[in-house]
Design a protein around this motif. Structure first.
Motif, mmCIF file in Angstrom:
data_model
loop_
_atom_site.group_PDB
_atom_site.id
_atom_site.type_symbol
_atom_site.label_atom_id
_atom_site.label_comp_id
_atom_site.label_asym_id
_atom_site.label_seq_id
_atom_site.Cartn_x
_atom_site.Cartn_y
_atom_site.Cartn_z
ATOM 1 N N ALA A 1 0.574 -1.438 -0.147
ATOM 2 C CA ALA A 1 -0.463 0.000 -0.191
ATOM 3 C C ALA A 1 0.681 1.306 0.214
ATOM 4 O O ALA A 1 -0.020 2.087 0.455
ATOM 5 N N ILE B 1 -4.466 0.533 3.953
ATOM 6 C CA ILE B 1 -4.393 -1.699 3.760
ATOM 7 C C ILE B 1 -5.862 -1.482 4.366
ATOM 8 O O ILE B 1 -6.456 -2.662 3.728
ATOM 9 N N ALA C 1 -8.039 -4.802 2.425
ATOM 10 C CA ALA C 1 -7.623 -6.177 3.308
ATOM 11 C C ALA C 1 -7.721 -6.988 2.521
ATOM 12 O O ALA C 1 -7.106 -7.339 2.677
ATOM 13 N N ARG D 1 -5.199 -7.966 0.013
ATOM 14 C CA ARG D 1 -3.805 -8.410 0.082
ATOM 15 C C ARG D 1 -3.410 -9.866 1.248
ATOM 16 O O ARG D 1 -4.334 -9.607 2.241
ATOM 17 N N MET E 1 -2.636 -9.501 4.917
ATOM 18 C CA MET E 1 -3.283 -9.162 5.830
ATOM 19 C C MET E 1 -4.859 -9.940 5.872
ATOM 20 O O MET E 1 -5.430 -9.950 7.204
#
Length: 169
Positions: A10, A110, A114, A117, A120
């Protein structure tokens, strides 16, 4: 000579690299996109099915190939810096620029993304902060640093990188 963008997840690598490649008429190579295309699946699925170690081996192969290009903007995945061989390969024909936002900027970004990712999915914001701190020294092994903020646009950051690169191009 290539322009290599590194930075934590990010940090703006994808957006800024697209602008840079267009402005400079350079080839755009996004290492994560190359892996997804080569494997026919997403980064998330690779992490879930095979784990991070497998993903990092794929990433290293893509990085070695990308590093041999010329006049390319190479947007790397957030963990590329963890493997010294990746940095050594990229530095042979490139200037490595670390995009360095503060953690608050990272956190805001993020939280909005999320689901896309992989690291995450099962991590708290505190675990992400710890990873950010742990990787800081790896990101600082760069040739130039650009402090990314939410007060500048990706285009403004791209212009800053073009100015930095003018001494090399």
């Amino acid at each position: 000579m290539n322009i290599v963008l590194t930075g934590f997840m990010a940090s703006g690598k994808t957006e800024i690299s697209k602008i840079l490649a267009k402005k400079l008429d350079y080839k755009l190579i996004d290492t994560d996109e190359c892996i997804e295309r080569n494997e026919g699946t997403t980064i998330n699925e690779l992490f879930e099915k095979y784990g991070e170690e497998y993903f990092r081996s794929l990433e290293h192969e893509v990085v070695k190939k990308a590093a041999k290009e010329d006049r390319a903007v190479i947007s790397t995945g957030g963990g590329v810096v963890l493997n010294r061989a990746n940095i050594d390969a990229l530095r042979q024909n490139g200037i490595i620029i670390n995009l360095a936002p503060d953690f608050e900027t990272i956190r805001e970004r993020i939280e909005r993304a999320a689901a896309t990712r992989p690291l995450m999915k099962n991590s708290s914001i505190e675990e992400i902060r710890e990873r950010f701190i742990m990787r800081k020294a790896f990101y600082e092994n760069c040739d130039k640093k650009v402090v990314v903020t939410n007060s500048k646009t990706p285009g403004e950051h791209a212009e800053e990188i073009i100015k930095i690169m003018s001494e090399y191009l």
